[in-house]
Design an enzyme around this catalytic site. Sequence first.
Site, mmCIF file in Angstrom:
data_model
loop_
_atom_site.group_PDB
_atom_site.id
_atom_site.type_symbol
_atom_site.label_atom_id
_atom_site.label_comp_id
_atom_site.label_asym_id
_atom_site.label_seq_id
_atom_site.Cartn_x
_atom_site.Cartn_y
_atom_site.Cartn_z
ATOM 1 N N PHE A 123 1.012 -1.299 -0.010
ATOM 2 C CA PHE A 123 -0.060 -0.066 0.007
ATOM 3 C C PHE A 123 0.810 1.135 -0.071
ATOM 4 C CE2 PHE A 123 -2.446 2.914 2.962
ATOM 5 C CZ PHE A 123 -3.147 3.479 1.980
ATOM 6 N N PRO A 128 7.289 12.129 0.157
ATOM 7 C CA PRO A 128 7.995 12.947 0.975
ATOM 8 C C PRO A 128 7.474 14.267 1.592
ATOM 9 C CG PRO A 128 8.960 12.469 -1.360
ATOM 10 C CD PRO A 128 7.543 11.816 -1.314
ATOM 11 N N GLY A 131 3.218 12.810 5.394
ATOM 12 C CA GLY A 131 3.146 11.613 6.075
ATOM 13 C C GLY A 131 2.065 11.815 7.141
ATOM 14 N N SER A 132 1.930 12.534 8.229
ATOM 15 C CA SER A 132 0.817 12.546 8.934
ATOM 16 C C SER A 132 -0.424 13.287 8.169
ATOM 17 C CB SER A 132 1.200 13.272 10.137
ATOM 18 O OG SER A 132 1.910 12.231 11.141
ATOM 19 N N GLY A 242 -5.751 -1.815 9.035
ATOM 20 C CA GLY A 242 -4.253 -1.965 9.124
ATOM 21 C C GLY A 242 -3.889 -1.769 10.568
ATOM 22 N N GLU A 363 1.638 3.182 9.757
ATOM 23 C CA GLU A 363 0.468 3.305 9.799
ATOM 24 C C GLU A 363 -0.151 4.331 10.595
ATOM 25 O OE1 GLU A 363 -1.653 -0.161 8.842
ATOM 26 O OE2 GLU A 363 -0.052 -1.022 7.656
ATOM 27 N N GLU A 367 0.785 10.159 17.691
ATOM 28 C CA GLU A 367 0.155 11.534 18.028
ATOM 29 C C GLU A 367 -1.084 11.560 17.172
ATOM 30 O OE1 GLU A 367 3.383 10.720 17.573
ATOM 31 O OE2 GLU A 367 4.016 11.360 19.414
HETATM 32 N N1 COS Z 1 -13.299 5.659 7.781
HETATM 33 C C1 COS Z 1 -14.176 6.385 6.763
HETATM 34 N N2 COS Z 1 -13.978 7.616 6.399
HETATM 35 C C2 COS Z 1 -13.243 8.599 7.183
HETATM 36 C C3 COS Z 1 -12.224 8.106 7.972
HETATM 37 C C4 COS Z 1 -12.436 6.535 8.495
HETATM 38 N N3 COS Z 1 -11.697 6.018 9.483
HETATM 39 N N4 COS Z 1 -11.784 8.952 8.723
HETATM 40 C C5 COS Z 1 -11.765 10.158 7.918
HETATM 41 N N5 COS Z 1 -12.955 9.694 7.183
HETATM 42 C C6 COS Z 1 -13.578 10.707 6.276
HETATM 43 C C7 COS Z 1 -14.166 11.653 7.158
HETATM 44 O O1 COS Z 1 -15.737 11.419 7.483
HETATM 45 C C8 COS Z 1 -14.246 12.922 6.202
HETATM 46 O O2 COS Z 1 -15.383 12.675 5.303
HETATM 47 P P1 COS Z 1 -16.164 13.966 4.572
HETATM 48 O O3 COS Z 1 -15.251 14.764 4.022
HETATM 49 O O4 COS Z 1 -17.213 13.330 3.791
HETATM 50 O O5 COS Z 1 -16.645 14.747 5.914
HETATM 51 C C9 COS Z 1 -13.103 12.752 5.379
HETATM 52 O O6 COS Z 1 -12.639 11.428 5.415
HETATM 53 C C10 COS Z 1 -11.982 13.760 5.964
HETATM 54 O O7 COS Z 1 -11.675 13.340 7.246
HETATM 55 P P2 COS Z 1 -10.852 14.134 8.263
HETATM 56 O O8 COS Z 1 -11.429 15.908 8.159
HETATM 57 O O9 COS Z 1 -10.886 13.561 9.761
HETATM 58 O O10 COS Z 1 -9.602 14.177 7.492
HETATM 59 P P3 COS Z 1 -8.270 14.709 7.805
HETATM 60 O O11 COS Z 1 -7.635 15.494 6.521
HETATM 61 O O12 COS Z 1 -8.298 15.818 8.906
HETATM 62 O O13 COS Z 1 -6.977 13.774 8.272
HETATM 63 C C11 COS Z 1 -6.071 12.205 9.663
HETATM 64 C C12 COS Z 1 -7.474 12.878 9.281
HETATM 65 C C13 COS Z 1 -5.010 13.052 10.353
HETATM 66 C C14 COS Z 1 -6.738 11.073 10.653
HETATM 67 C C15 COS Z 1 -5.381 11.641 8.672
HETATM 68 O O14 COS Z 1 -4.891 12.682 7.673
HETATM 69 C C16 COS Z 1 -4.504 10.404 8.895
HETATM 70 O O15 COS Z 1 -4.942 9.211 9.224
HETATM 71 N N6 COS Z 1 -3.280 10.567 8.842
HETATM 72 C C17 COS Z 1 -2.247 9.754 9.207
HETATM 73 C C18 COS Z 1 -1.975 9.068 7.961
HETATM 74 C C19 COS Z 1 -1.179 7.800 8.116
HETATM 75 O O16 COS Z 1 -1.630 6.790 8.772
HETATM 76 N N7 COS Z 1 -0.191 7.621 7.335
HETATM 77 C C20 COS Z 1 0.814 6.324 7.501
HETATM 78 C C21 COS Z 1 0.567 5.008 6.573
HETATM 79 S S1 COS Z 1 -0.057 5.526 4.921
HETATM 80 S S2 COS Z 1 1.052 4.288 3.751
#
Ligand code: COS
Length: 382
Positions: A123, A128, A131-132, A242, A363, A367
């Site tokens: 996945f 770069p 990330g978060s 995940g 994943e 924080e």
């Molecule tokens: N399941 C389903 N939908 C989700 C969800 C989930 N777990 N989490 C968020 N969403 C949806 C929300 O409902 C929202 O939908 P609408 O736009 O229709 O309202 C949309 O996605 C955006 O949600 P949110 O505003 O919470 O998103 P953000 O941009 O604020 O991001 C975080 C939230 C920080 C939680 C996200 O960017 C994240 O998980 N970051 C970490 C990334 C990560 O884990 N990276 C490492 C591995 S990836 S290889």
Amino acid sequence: MNFELEEKHKLVRRSVRSFAEKVLAPLAPIMDREEEFYPEIIKEISMMNLWGITIPERYGGAELDFISYLISIEEISRICASTGLTVSVHNAVGALPLYKWGNEEQKERFLNDLASGKKIAGFSWTEPNAGSDARSIECMAEEDGKDFVLNGSKIFVTNGAIASVFLVGTRYQTIDRQKGFTLVIVEKDMVGCEIGPKENKMGMRGNPTTSLYFNNVRVPKENVLGKLQNGFKYAMQMLDFGRIGIAAQALGIAQAAYEHSVKYSKGRIQFNKPISQFQGVSFKLAEMATKIDAARLLVYRAGYMSEQNKSFSKEAAMCKLFASKVARQVTQEALQIHGGYGYMKDLPIERYYRDAKACEIYEGTSEIMKLIIANQILRGNI
Ligand code: COS
């Protein structure tokens, strides 16, 4: 309420444990030392039918439930966390989303190969500059006739050097933060797709992490996973699944460190008695056991909820936050109990310590887990 595992789960634990102890134990320290994934592991895992644990039998999977998947990851990681990571990512953010959102043609095309281990999945979302902040990805997918043309680069791709199918997060036509996120299935031999060199990591060294570069890669439109522009939600849901797997992995590492500590402290004599008879040590063991038990309950609870078609984002984040912290603390205490021996590479303790740290980062960092939990609470999911 029943806190006992079902018979089928006990069976999974017994069989995966025995497999891991026989097959993975001799390879784990070598893979860590040489920073090399051993390809024969792919075949061995296939023989255990663990590449498509929750995938239905008609697509070649084992058709087990999510708790069985978690127990398998825990048991593999107890012996070799790198292999636990390989299997976890392949299953939870590779094969499972293809099964959940893929159309029939995509399932026929990919799932049998993934479930049999003929192909390994990865996945790829992180970049770069993303990330978060998952919304800040820039990898573009521009429409051109029957294809999307992909340009951009990805980093920290777990399974990068061994995967041949990647679920890739892209921006469809726009980099507007609110729309366009689209998941596409990229195969490694597509022209213009290049896999970068292996990263030199602190831990999880038996899993080959790489970058991924796309230079005008033509991906047929039929490779879009699920609905166009729905990729952000898919990615968030994939990460929910995940993260429980990463928590199970942390649990396996912590369990291994704890078991070693009990055994070592009973055999190590200082001041004329086993060091386990000093409260300075036995209290550490008590803390370890309690924390591991609590983490396990959170992991299984999140796994159970994921099967009930209920929202489980908060529970997934909680179990990852807690279990990864427990793994770091327990491996640190295990190292302390083992003293100088624990610091040496002859024992696996320092490997557990290095491997555990990754669980607080990938994943979604701890924080970000707190952010997700807090957002859910403040939205009323108390
Ligand atoms: N399941 C389903 N939908 C989700 C969800 C989930 N777990 N989490 C968020 N969403 C949806 C929300 O409902 C929202 O939908 P609408 O736009 O229709 O309202 C949309 O996605 C955006 O949600 P949110 O505003 O919470 O998103 P953000 O941009 O604020 O991001 C975080 C939230 C920080 C939680 C996200 O960017 C994240 O998980 N970051 C970490 C990334 C990560 O884990 N990276 C490492 C591995 S990836 S290889």
